[in-house]
Scaffold this motif. Structure first.
Motif, PDB file in Angstrom:
ATOM      1  N   PHE A   1      43.448  45.369  49.207  1.00  0.00           N
ATOM      2  CA  PHE A   1      42.375  43.567  48.926  1.00  0.00           C
ATOM      3  C   PHE A   1      42.295  43.293  50.003  1.00  0.00           C
TER       4      PHE A   1
ATOM      5  N   TYR B   1      44.259  35.316  41.358  1.00  0.00           N
ATOM      6  CA  TYR B   1      43.505  36.324  40.673  1.00  0.00           C
ATOM      7  C   TYR B   1      44.019  37.239  39.742  1.00  0.00           C
TER       8      TYR B   1
ATOM      9  N   ARG C   1      54.438  44.941  43.575  1.00  0.00           N
ATOM     10  CA  ARG C   1      53.256  44.256  43.278  1.00  0.00           C
ATOM     11  C   ARG C   1      53.031  44.971  41.736  1.00  0.00           C
TER      12      ARG C   1
ATOM     13  N   LEU D   1      36.813  40.655  42.400  1.00  0.00           N
ATOM     14  CA  LEU D   1      37.313  40.615  41.771  1.00  0.00           C
ATOM     15  C   LEU D   1      37.087  38.877  41.431  1.00  0.00           C
TER      16      LEU D   1
ATOM     17  N   ALA E   1      46.758  39.703  38.375  1.00  0.00           N
ATOM     18  CA  ALA E   1      47.438  40.806  39.851  1.00  0.00           C
ATOM     19  C   ALA E   1      47.475  42.332  39.396  1.00  0.00           C
TER      20      ALA E   1
ATOM     21  N   ASN F   1      44.760  43.531  38.751  1.00  0.00           N
ATOM     22  CA  ASN F   1      42.937  44.426  39.213  1.00  0.00           C
ATOM     23  C   ASN F   1      43.289  44.392  40.319  1.00  0.00           C
ATOM     24  N   ILE F   2      44.359  43.795  41.368  1.00  0.00           N
ATOM     25  CA  ILE F   2      44.013  43.964  42.341  1.00  0.00           C
ATOM     26  C   ILE F   2      44.444  44.878  43.535  1.00  0.00           C
TER      27      ILE F   2
ATOM     28  N   TRP G   1      49.206  40.821  50.647  1.00  0.00           N
ATOM     29  CA  TRP G   1      49.167  41.596  50.032  1.00  0.00           C
ATOM     30  C   TRP G   1      49.852  43.027  49.771  1.00  0.00           C
TER      31      TRP G   1
ATOM     32  N   TRP H   1      46.097  33.238  46.616  1.00  0.00           N
ATOM     33  CA  TRP H   1      45.463  33.612  47.774  1.00  0.00           C
ATOM     34  C   TRP H   1      45.380  31.994  48.316  1.00  0.00           C
TER      35      TRP H   1
END
Length: 280
Positions: free
Chosen positions: A192, A183, A150, A206, A185, A187-188, A142, A158
């Motif tokens: 990560f 997920y 991003r 997460l 993104a 909140n990543i 990531w 993933w």
């Protein structure tokens, strides 16, 4: 998709900007290829740094205009009619109602400052909606992709591969079972790491929005994607003069200073009105 938990992996094709993350051979590019297949089936042009093969009519590539590095080699198959090679950033500016497949984002938008994507492209990506363009990009980690890419990504998947099998004298095994987790993104975190778990067993707190298993030998993604085929890198230059192929900068004329009597050089079409002194 075979063995797709709850049949929800196919919904990832509707995500406007999607990232697929995973180590080599984990199935991230295969998932991106499967998503590109859905867009091609819907009649949308697919601009890709990886080739989308014609899975409906598999055959050797006889296109005399094909300039792909593997053209003419054994196993080089014809591309899908809706696929176009993505070789230059400027193609993004003219794309309309299309899907962009940027495989291996380190060749497209590296996180390192010397090779990050041009500011013109970074400013354009948030406006993909106006052009009805969707984007799916892949990377090994990531944090390897440009932070600006991003930040505008909606969801990240993933990929994990299992049950590897070796053919002949291959050093890299081929996984047969794949597990995908998507997920939100936004909140990543930048660092990560799937290996970091909290008490609830979640990765860094997460919760996956979508989970899915795919049995590789039955996956039709392999009919449209050759995992050993080369991936293109984007060329051209940005507004600062940085070469988008090697990351170098084109030389500029050096100013060594001017005498007060020297006139300013202004292009004819941009020349400003000349002020006339009343006394002169």
């Amino acid at each position: 998709m075979p063995l797709a938990s709850r049949g929800r992996l196919g919904s990832l094709a509707s995500v406007p900007i999607l990232a697929c993350v995973g180590y080599n051979g984990m199935g991230k590019s295969a998932l991106a290829a499967r998503i590109a297949m859905m867009h091609a089936d819907a009649g949308r042009t697919v601009l890709g740094t990886a080739r989308l093969l014609d899975w409906n009519n598999p055959r050797p590539c006889t296109d005399v205009l094909c300039e792909w590095p593997s053209h003419g080699q054994e196993g080089h198959l014809a591309a899908h009619p809706m696929w176009r090679p993505l070789l230059d950033y400027r193609q993004l500016f003219t794309a309309k109602d299309a899907h962009v497949w940027a495989d291996e984002a380190t060749g497209v938008a590296d996180a390192r400052g010397s090779q990050s994507m041009p500011s013109e492209v970074a400013d354009f990506i948030p406006r993909l909606r106006a052009k009805q363009v969707t984007l799916c990009w892949t990377t090994i980690h990531w944090s390897f992709a440009d932070v600006r890419l991003r930040r505008v990504t909606w969801a990240a998947v993933w990929a994990v591969g299992m049950l590897e099998q070796y053919h002949g004298d291959e050093i890299w095994g081929r996984n047969r079972l794949f597990y995908f987790r998507a997920y939100d993104a936004k909140n990543i975190p930048d660092d990560f790491d799937l290996s970091k778990r909290d008490r609830a067993g979640q990765s860094q707190g997460l919760r996956a929005m979508v989970r899915g298993w795919v049995w590789g030998p039955r996956w039709d993604a392999w009919t449209a994607y050759d995992t050993l085929d080369p991936v293109a890198s984007l060329g051209g230059s940005d507004g600062t003069g940085m070469c988008l192929t090697c990351g170098g900068h084109r030389g500029r004329k050096t100013c060594k200073g001017h005498a007060p009597t020297e006139r300013q050089v202004v292009p004819r079409e941009e020349a400003a009105p000349v002020a006339v002194d009343d006394a002169g």
